[in-house]
Design an enzyme around this catalytic site. Sequence first.
Site, PDB file in Angstrom:
ATOM      1  N   LYS A 118       0.827  -1.206   0.000  1.00 29.97           N
ATOM      2  CA  LYS A 118       0.000   0.000   0.000  1.00 29.97           C
ATOM      3  C   LYS A 118       0.863   1.258   0.000  1.00 29.97           C
ATOM      4  O   LYS A 118       0.550   2.252  -0.667  1.00 29.97           O
ATOM      5  CB  LYS A 118      -0.939  -0.012   1.203  1.00 29.97           C
ATOM      6  N   LYS A 160      -3.367   1.726   9.156  1.00 33.99           N
ATOM      7  CA  LYS A 160      -3.589   0.630   8.224  1.00 33.99           C
ATOM      8  C   LYS A 160      -2.331  -0.205   8.081  1.00 33.99           C
ATOM      9  O   LYS A 160      -1.215   0.297   8.178  1.00 33.99           O
ATOM     10  CB  LYS A 160      -3.988   1.161   6.834  1.00 33.99           C
ATOM     11  N   GLY A 166      -8.527  -6.476   3.836  1.00 37.40           N
ATOM     12  CA  GLY A 166      -9.622  -7.143   4.509  1.00 37.40           C
ATOM     13  C   GLY A 166      -9.957  -6.581   5.871  1.00 37.40           C
ATOM     14  O   GLY A 166     -10.617  -7.230   6.682  1.00 37.40           O
ATOM     15  N   TYR A 204      -8.833   9.675   7.899  1.00 41.23           N
ATOM     16  CA  TYR A 204     -10.075   8.920   8.062  1.00 41.23           C
ATOM     17  C   TYR A 204     -11.240   9.834   7.697  1.00 41.23           C
ATOM     18  O   TYR A 204     -11.380  10.930   8.252  1.00 41.23           O
ATOM     19  CB  TYR A 204     -10.240   8.417   9.489  1.00 41.23           C
ATOM     20  N   LYS A 239     -16.791  -6.095   2.734  1.00 39.33           N
ATOM     21  CA  LYS A 239     -17.883  -5.747   1.834  1.00 39.33           C
ATOM     22  C   LYS A 239     -19.053  -6.724   1.988  1.00 39.33           C
ATOM     23  O   LYS A 239     -18.837  -7.933   2.087  1.00 39.33           O
ATOM     24  CB  LYS A 239     -17.376  -5.739   0.392  1.00 39.33           C
ATOM     25  N   GLU A 291      -5.707   1.846  -2.551  1.00 39.82           N
ATOM     26  CA  GLU A 291      -4.816   0.712  -2.786  1.00 39.82           C
ATOM     27  C   GLU A 291      -5.114   0.072  -4.132  1.00 39.82           C
ATOM     28  O   GLU A 291      -6.106   0.395  -4.796  1.00 39.82           O
ATOM     29  CB  GLU A 291      -4.983  -0.334  -1.681  1.00 39.82           C
ATOM     30  N   ARG A 295      -5.257  -8.728  -8.536  1.00 37.06           N
ATOM     31  CA  ARG A 295      -5.915 -10.019  -8.766  1.00 37.06           C
ATOM     32  C   ARG A 295      -7.345  -9.757  -9.219  1.00 37.06           C
ATOM     33  O   ARG A 295      -7.777  -8.615  -9.275  1.00 37.06           O
ATOM     34  CB  ARG A 295      -5.939 -10.823  -7.469  1.00 37.06           C
TER      35      ARG A 295
END
Length: 457
Positions: A118, A160, A166, A204, A239, A291, A295
């Site tokens: 990141k 972070k 995740g 944030y 999510k 980020e 994939r």
Amino acid sequence: MAEIRRLLISNRGEIAVRIIRACFDEGIESVLACSAADTDSLAARLADRVVVIGPAAAGESYLSVERVVAAALYAECDALHPGYGFLSERPELVDACQESKITYVGPPADIMRRAGSKLGAREVAEQAGIPTGKGTPGLSSAAEARRAAEELDSFPLLLKASAGGGGRGMTIVRSLDEVEAAYGRSSTEAERAFGDGTVYFEPYVEKARHVEVQILADTQGNVCHLGERDCSTQRRYQKIIEEAPAVGLPSSLIEQIRTAAVDLARALEYVGAGTVEFLVDASTHRFIFLEVNARVQVEHPITEEITGVDIVREQLRIARGQALSFTQEDIRLSGHAIECRLNAENARAGFLPTPGTILHWTVPQGTGVRIDTYAHDGAVVAPWYDSLVAKVIVHASDRDAAVALMRRTLSRIEVDGISTTADIHAAILAHPDFAREPVTTRWVEEEFLPTWSPAAV
């Protein structure tokens, strides 16, 4: 040009089934590398061949680079597709494939290392002129974190993990007094989850929309976006519901975000399928880069539904060295798509996982309805892995029609033997806040769940 005759799928569940389908369409022989717990799975039944790579424990099977590559060599595979999760963002697997002369379906290792960090990706974004917000480099101690927070002087902040995602290693920090304890929690969790305790601060945003752009880039310099997805309906940074395209944002802002994603992909010299994620302040409509996911994403089907592009088949084309089958001018977004992640969890009991055997499974069929799953009567939801059982996807003419279709679809799903999250999805979709427009990232936890009555669903 690399020939792909036989492909190893080093994954399980619905994504393994999805890749097997793409292999069938491309005339490629599919070989499933699975654990002993998955030998009777739907993916194992559909694959042309199965190689057992270890016991149920993921660390001794799906997370073992050595075992996965050994399976590809044993089965004489030309290529390997990692799916998502497990080893899908591990450059060590890409290196091992290259050493064994196996074509890896995904970005090269050096690009994955740049994109997967990141902090590294954010540095490239800054150099490309993409907004990243006022953040910090990697922090190596609580004292350093406190000094960095004092210099930023702009609470709230978000700690972070640099090496993962995740939601792991993420902590909201609202004052200087919270910094040191938050650093300890975040760094420890990041070390346990990713083997790297490096964390950093970024702004944030209290009322934020999570917007991500699907990109595809081939080896011939073509980079295209397939529009954006709104992934703001989240719980604990995970999510729950995704939509495409993002609605309720100015078209000029959406164009800036899409352009930024393509610019970053070019700056990274990206190859393959990837997702560039952004955070949008719902009040000011300013956006910052978050980020890159190097994939295929869990939510890729909703992009396929609104574009007509088969993303997994495009991944195979790119791996062969072929050009994308379309140009940017060919992409036209049609209608609205929604995906609900149907997990084997009991929302009434704090979202506890509910592994077990599915005794009865019936899902509706109809125009605009797509179910990506490994479930069937007798299928086992194993306790060792992610609880995702199915992705329920709908596509309709506009958002209102898609919400209505999803509600009707969820009401017709019949599952016995395990609990699923269908009830909470239905409640969210029926909520007037959600009906008006996509919600912000903290809405589920701060506004919906405190007032949700499970018995009323």
